[in-house]
Scaffold this motif. Structure first.
Motif, PDB file in Angstrom:
ATOM      1  N   THR A 211      77.040 -76.441 -95.630  1.00 51.14           N
ATOM      2  CA  THR A 211      75.899 -75.818 -96.646  1.00 51.14           C
ATOM      3  C   THR A 211      75.585 -74.394 -96.145  1.00 51.14           C
ATOM      4  O   THR A 211      75.106 -74.185 -97.047  1.00 51.14           O
ATOM      5  N   GLN A 212      76.075 -73.832 -95.256  1.00 54.91           N
ATOM      6  CA  GLN A 212      75.484 -72.820 -94.821  1.00 54.91           C
ATOM      7  C   GLN A 212      76.235 -71.658 -95.077  1.00 54.91           C
ATOM      8  O   GLN A 212      76.155 -70.291 -94.551  1.00 54.91           O
ATOM      9  N   THR A 213      77.472 -71.591 -95.594  1.00 56.53           N
ATOM     10  CA  THR A 213      78.534 -70.557 -95.559  1.00 56.53           C
ATOM     11  C   THR A 213      78.002 -69.679 -96.930  1.00 56.53           C
ATOM     12  O   THR A 213      77.520 -69.998 -97.816  1.00 56.53           O
ATOM     13  N   GLY A 214      78.469 -68.300 -96.709  1.00 50.21           N
ATOM     14  CA  GLY A 214      78.575 -67.505 -97.734  1.00 50.21           C
ATOM     15  C   GLY A 214      79.975 -67.134 -97.945  1.00 50.21           C
ATOM     16  O   GLY A 214      80.669 -67.838 -97.649  1.00 50.21           O
ATOM     17  N   GLY A 215      79.867 -66.296 -99.092  1.00 51.04           N
ATOM     18  CA  GLY A 215      81.291 -65.864 -99.520  1.00 51.04           C
ATOM     19  C   GLY A 215      82.110 -66.829-100.133  1.00 51.04           C
ATOM     20  O   GLY A 215      81.585 -67.849-100.799  1.00 51.04           O
TER      21      GLY A 215
ATOM     22  N   LEU B 259      83.719 -69.438 -99.042  1.00 47.74           N
ATOM     23  CA  LEU B 259      83.826 -70.572 -98.584  1.00 47.74           C
ATOM     24  C   LEU B 259      82.662 -71.369 -99.094  1.00 47.74           C
ATOM     25  O   LEU B 259      82.423 -72.673 -98.700  1.00 47.74           O
ATOM     26  N   ASN B 260      81.830 -70.876 -99.751  1.00 49.94           N
ATOM     27  CA  ASN B 260      80.545 -71.375-100.243  1.00 49.94           C
ATOM     28  C   ASN B 260      80.831 -71.898-101.485  1.00 49.94           C
ATOM     29  O   ASN B 260      80.747 -71.452-102.518  1.00 49.94           O
ATOM     30  N   CYS B 261      81.516 -72.926-101.520  1.00 49.27           N
ATOM     31  CA  CYS B 261      82.124 -73.572-102.523  1.00 49.27           C
ATOM     32  C   CYS B 261      82.457 -75.065-102.667  1.00 49.27           C
ATOM     33  O   CYS B 261      82.190 -75.635-101.484  1.00 49.27           O
TER      34      CYS B 261
ATOM     35  N   VAL C 201      79.691 -80.421-109.010  1.00 55.01           N
ATOM     36  CA  VAL C 201      78.513 -80.277-109.149  1.00 55.01           C
ATOM     37  C   VAL C 201      78.011 -79.153-107.783  1.00 55.01           C
ATOM     38  O   VAL C 201      78.488 -79.730-106.660  1.00 55.01           O
ATOM     39  N   ILE C 202      77.728 -78.244-108.096  1.00 52.35           N
ATOM     40  CA  ILE C 202      77.782 -77.151-106.875  1.00 52.35           C
ATOM     41  C   ILE C 202      76.904 -77.184-105.788  1.00 52.35           C
ATOM     42  O   ILE C 202      77.024 -76.887-104.563  1.00 52.35           O
ATOM     43  N   GLU C 203      75.877 -78.042-106.009  1.00 52.35           N
ATOM     44  CA  GLU C 203      74.844 -78.146-104.921  1.00 52.35           C
ATOM     45  C   GLU C 203      75.416 -79.510-103.839  1.00 52.35           C
ATOM     46  O   GLU C 203      74.804 -79.873-102.981  1.00 52.35           O
TER      47      GLU C 203
END
Ligand code: NAG
Ligand code: NAG
Ligand code: NAG
Length: 508
Positions: A65-69, A71-73, A78-80
């Motif tokens: 849940t905490q990734t950026g970039g 790998l935030n996928c 549902v993106i949440e």
């Protein structure tokens, strides 16, 4: 030919219990990884992995849940929801020993069924395993005894666990089998003769918990209620969570008539060791709680939940995890000599034994997170109040019983009315197109769309409920060539081709 004809399976209509069906149409990867069973190490067998993109050998809730970039996928709709969902891969092993991955059709579906009362979201950091990979026999009757005769005291978790696995023989021209009807692979003759649309693997997770996020074996903090999907929770497991149910369809029908067998990646040709893992990766527990409280539309469609932010299948398909160095170049698809990598096939009925893990220098598999098998289960000791008979009395073996009376007749009638393969378009139209259209007299007869090469991808899928049926609509783009005379050039026209599946049924 692409096998895009998977129909969604759970026909949950007019039910008192709400649910949603999380579509995860593409994998984040296929790899020997299992951050719950083998944290930080190569896993002994291949998994088909879906959901959060930041998946690896040590994945936790925070990672998902905490990734950026990039790998935030999520590979789900549902993106949440960046939860990780994974199960063992299914292989075909031909008589000469060669193996290959069986095509998994349409990704997987993760159902969130809101059966128990007073439901609580999974806490952040929650994770669990369902099933026991070393089991190689099923000792109960087939089909299951009437649910009303099941023990109401859910202390025999092994009994319930083995009934939380399903192998659903798919034939879209016949009445659907109920979910969790058969708890091991059908034999080859039966498969070849009946399962003409493939095989659906089903896995139900425990929905009662002791309130903890995890436990040493990733199992003992959770328990099945007395009827697998609902009923009474065992003493000490009085926190109620959504009932998580995975469905994965495999194109076993591609092997009809061929010599060989189906084997799960951990060396199981029986099916009774089927298992799966879940790491909660929702944006927050509060967010998931709001979905549980508010996503109550009976359709089960994520589109009908006001909280969810949806993404297209094509965006979901971009979400894949980076393969760790230790696994780079490892072929999990085949054809291979044997299962990847060096996993022995163990037929049972005795439990599977440990074997060396390729790439881990002498390490052996560690047996089970075991759920103790009892040779027989105790008759009900009425410690708990009986499960609600209106919901359970006639249901056999699981979640859904299709309506075999009038429902089945309607289903047959409908099947006869359409093409046996369900390929014939029930409607088709030409997409708005700027292409030149020659005067009718100059062009050859328009070819049938059904004859067109099914080369292009499905451009969208959607599921909706209409009356007493769940309809899954596939829209596929096909290319049709129209040949014209010399006065007009040849043109390609785009057509949009709709496939409609109907499944009827009623929840008990
Ligand atoms: C992840 O992506 C979502 C939607 O694309 C965005 O709202 C969120 O802020 C991102 N989170 C992080 C930590 O990058
Ligand atoms: C459920 O969703 C459908 C759209 O799929 C909508 O027409 C219907 O009104 C919704 N029902 C409720 C109770 O919100
Ligand atoms: C069937 O499986 C159970 C659980 O793994 C095991 O305890 C039992 O010994 C097996 N039965 C036989 C006949 O091997």
């Amino acid at each position: 030919m692409r096998n895009f004809r998977a129909a969604t399976a759970l026909a949950l209509v007019g039910s008192a219990s709400a649910f949603w069906r999380m579509p995860c149409r593409s994998r984040t990867g296929l790899a020997r990884m299992d951050p719950l069973m083998d944290p930080g190490e190569i896993s002994d067998h291949v998994h088909s992995i879906f959901g959060g993109g930041n998946f690896g050998m040590t994945t936790t809730y925070e990672d998902l849940t905490q990734t950026g970039g990039d790998l935030n996928c999520t590979s789900c709709g549902v993106i949440e929801d960046q939860s990780a969902y994974w199960t063992p891969m299914l292989y075909w092993q031909s008589d000469d020993g060669k193996t290959e991955a069986v095509q998994q059709v349409g990704g997987m579906l993760a159902y969130y069924l809101l059966y128990l009362d007073d439901l609580k979201a999974f806490p952040e950091g929650f994770q669990m395993i369902a099933g026991s990979k070393n089991v190689r026999n099923f000792t109960g009757s087939f089909p299951d005894a009437e649910l009303s005769s099941w023990p109401t005291d859910p202390t025999d978790q092994f009994f319930l666990q083995q009934r939380a696995i399903g192998f659903n023989c798919l034939n879209y021209n016949k009445a659907p089998e109920p979910s969790l009807y058969r708890h091991q692979f059908p034999d080859r003759d039966y498969l070849d003769a009946n399962c003409l649309s493939g095989l659906r693997l089903e896995l139900a997770f425990p929905s009662c918990s002791n309130g903890e996020k995890d436990s040493h074996d990733h199992k003992s903090h959770v328990a099945y209620p007395s009827l697998v999907k609902e009923g009474n929770c065992p003493e000490g497991y009085d926190t109620h969570h959504p009932f998580i149910f995975y469905e994965s369809i495999f194109a076993t029908n591609q092997y009809i008539g061929k010599g060989g067998k189906f084997v799960l990646s951990y060396g199981d040709p029986v099916g009774t060791g089927y298992h799966g893992d879940f790491i909660m990766g929702w944006k927050s527990a509060d967010y998931l709680q709001s979905a549980i409280d508010d996503c109550t539309n009976d359709s089960g469609n994520v589109q009908d939940c006001p909280h969810f932010t949806l993404q297209d299948d094509s965006d979901a398909a971009k979400c894949t995890f980076p393969v760790p160095d230790a696994l780079k170049g490892e072929d999990c698809e085949g054809p291979l000599d044997g299962l990847p990598v060096d996993v022995p096939v163990q037929d049972g009925p005795q439990p599977a034994t440990a074997f060396p893990i390729a790439g881990r220098g002498g390490a052996q598999t560690t047996g089970l997170p075991s759920t103790t098998a009892k040779t027989s289960f105790a008759l009900p000791t009425l410690t708990y109040s009986a499960a609600n008979p209106s919901l359970t009395s006639t249901a056999q073996g699981g979640i859904i019983v299709a309506m075999y009376s009038s429902g089945a007749n309607r289903l047959h009638a409908e099947a006869e009315a359409t093409s046996p393969s369900y390929e014939a378009p029930t409607s088709s139209y030409e997409a708005p197109s700027s292409t030149y259209v020659a005067p009718a007299s100059l062009i050859t007869e328009s070819p049938s769309i059904a004859d067109a090469a099914p080369a292009d991808d499905i451009i969208s899928t959607t599921t909706y409920t209409q009356g007493n049926e769940v309809v899954e609509l596939y829209i596929q783009e096909v290319e049709v060539t129209i040949t014209a005379t010399a006065t007009a050039p040849s043109k390609h026209r785009r057509h949009v081709h709709q496939h409609i599946h109907h499944q009827r049924g009623a929840r008990r």
